[in-house]
Design an enzyme around this catalytic site. Structure first.
Site, mmCIF file in Angstrom:
data_model
loop_
_atom_site.group_PDB
_atom_site.id
_atom_site.type_symbol
_atom_site.label_atom_id
_atom_site.label_comp_id
_atom_site.label_asym_id
_atom_site.label_seq_id
_atom_site.Cartn_x
_atom_site.Cartn_y
_atom_site.Cartn_z
ATOM 1 C CB VAL A 17 -2.262 1.915 -3.544
ATOM 2 C CG1 VAL A 17 -3.512 1.477 -2.955
ATOM 3 C CG2 VAL A 17 -3.577 1.060 -5.058
ATOM 4 C CB CYS A 18 -2.087 5.772 -0.801
ATOM 5 S SG CYS A 18 -2.192 7.715 -1.400
ATOM 6 N N PRO A 19 -0.012 4.136 0.661
ATOM 7 C CG PRO A 19 1.394 3.464 2.337
ATOM 8 C CD PRO A 19 0.608 2.596 2.038
ATOM 9 C CG MET A 20 2.333 1.287 -2.472
ATOM 10 S SD MET A 20 3.665 1.124 -0.538
ATOM 11 C CE MET A 20 5.355 0.923 -2.461
#
Lengths: 80, 284
Positions: A17-20
């Site tokens: 999932v952003c920002p990962m």
């Protein structure tokens, strides 16, 4: 593939999932030497947008972007 | 001061709003773009404890109010706040507090400095009398986090991109990241549809070889947004104006509002009634 373009590291951020995806790419690059190449697998859309922007802002260079079905393969050269 | 001597209208324009509780007022502050310094927060905390009931209220427009101020303390609160550099807010048929995101002062996406622009607009227009409330919001880019579309006058930073053929490797990244489908890359040839482009600048900030560069930076302006009982989104009426053009257009817009609005009409309704083209001709 040209020997110079061979990635020394590779990560798959698909499903993140952003920002990962951006954070993982940043951390991976942090431990690399200038000139070394990182291969990142990314989902299309927002991940490509965020990662490419952040890679550029940090002074690294995207040297290749390939679409592989539903995801992208990005080669990033660590900056000086 | 007894209750029948209280001039509620003057209290209201000065940023004191009558509460449902007898002789209690909420003191609204003139906050610009949500910017408050730590020392000011300390002064607010002190005032809330000393004169209010110990809390503050964050308004929907990035503002701050100190509720439960007794009528007798109104002047003391005003003085304490002024000492901390916090001025009185406004309400009623006036130009309201300016909303702004942090834009390029903080946000990686910001294309302009909405904080600086908000301070300039606030200095020039804050609390000026108009036929009905008039709300202004400034967003640093088309992502519109500051919701300019919900305001009477919306401002949005934008950049027009330009493609440099000699720098392009045809990698296709720009096509992938463009939300507006304004870029097509086919066999190394880039086609750019300016009509579709929303001036967000993503192609410029992402391009690995700097084949997309800034052609022009400016402000896109929107008119007529409001929420309330009859909500409508503001519509874009001009793109990429510079700061001096923006102030000229804002002057003319306020003039247009004063000259054309019926009593208690928001500018969106005035424009609906008279026509967007007539408005554009009057202000551009």
């Amino acid at each position: 593939m040209n020997k110079d373009m061979a990635p020394s590291r590779s990560i798959d951020t698909c499903g993140e999932v952003c920002p990962m995806n951006m954070v993982r790419t940043k951390f991976e690059l942090k431990d690399m030497l200038p000139g070394e190449i990182l291969e990142v697998a990314l989902e299309a859309g927002e991940p490509v947008r965020n990662v490419s922007r952040s890679v550029k802002e940090d002074g690294n260079r995207i040297i290749k972007l390939e679409k592989l079905g539903t995801h992208y393969r990005m080669l990033i050269q660590k900056g000086e | 001061m007894s209750q029948d001597q209280v001039d509620y209208e003057s209290l209201k324009s000065g940023g004191f709003m009558r509460q449902r509780q007898h002789n209690q007022f909420a003191f609204r502050l003139r906050i610009v773009g949500g910017y408050v310094e730590a020392d000011q927060l300390r002064a607010l905390a002190k005032a809330a404890e000393e004169f209010g009931d110990g809390h503050i209220h964050l308004t929907t427009r990035q503002g701050i109010e100190i509720p439960f101020i007794h009528l007798d303390d109104v002047e003391s609160v005003r003085e304490d706040m002024a000492e901390a550099g916090l001025r009185k807010g406004t309400c009623g048929p006036r130009i309201r507090g300016i909303i702004a995101c942090q834009g390029n002062t903080v946000c990686p996406r910001g294309l302009v400095n909405p904080q600086d622009l908000a301070r300039k607009i606030d200095e020039k227009y804050f609390a000026a009398g108009v036929p009905h409330k008039f709300k202004i919001s400034i967003a640093g880019c088309s992502a519109s986090c500051a919701k300019p579309q919900e305001n009477d006058f919306g401002i949005m930073g934008g950049v027009e991109p330009k493609w440099l053929k000699e720098e392009c490797t045809g990698c296709g990244l720009c096509q992938e990241i463009c939300r507006m489908d304004a870029i097509i890359v086919e066999d190394g040839v880039v086609t750019f549809d300016r009509e579709k482009c929303d001036l967000c600048g993503d192609c410029i900030s992402s391009c690995p070889t700097d084949a997309w560069v800034i052609n022009k930076t400016g402000y896109t302006l929107l008119i007529g947004g409001k929420v309330g009982r009859f909500p409508q989104l503001a519509v874009k009426f001009v793109e990429l104006v510079d700061e001096s053009q923006l102030f000229e257009i804002l002057d003319k817009t306020i003039q247009f509002f004063k000259e054309n609005a019926t009593k208690s009409e928001r500018i969106g309704d005035t424009v609906n009634r008279i026509g967007l083209e007539t408005f554009r001709k009057a202000v551009l």
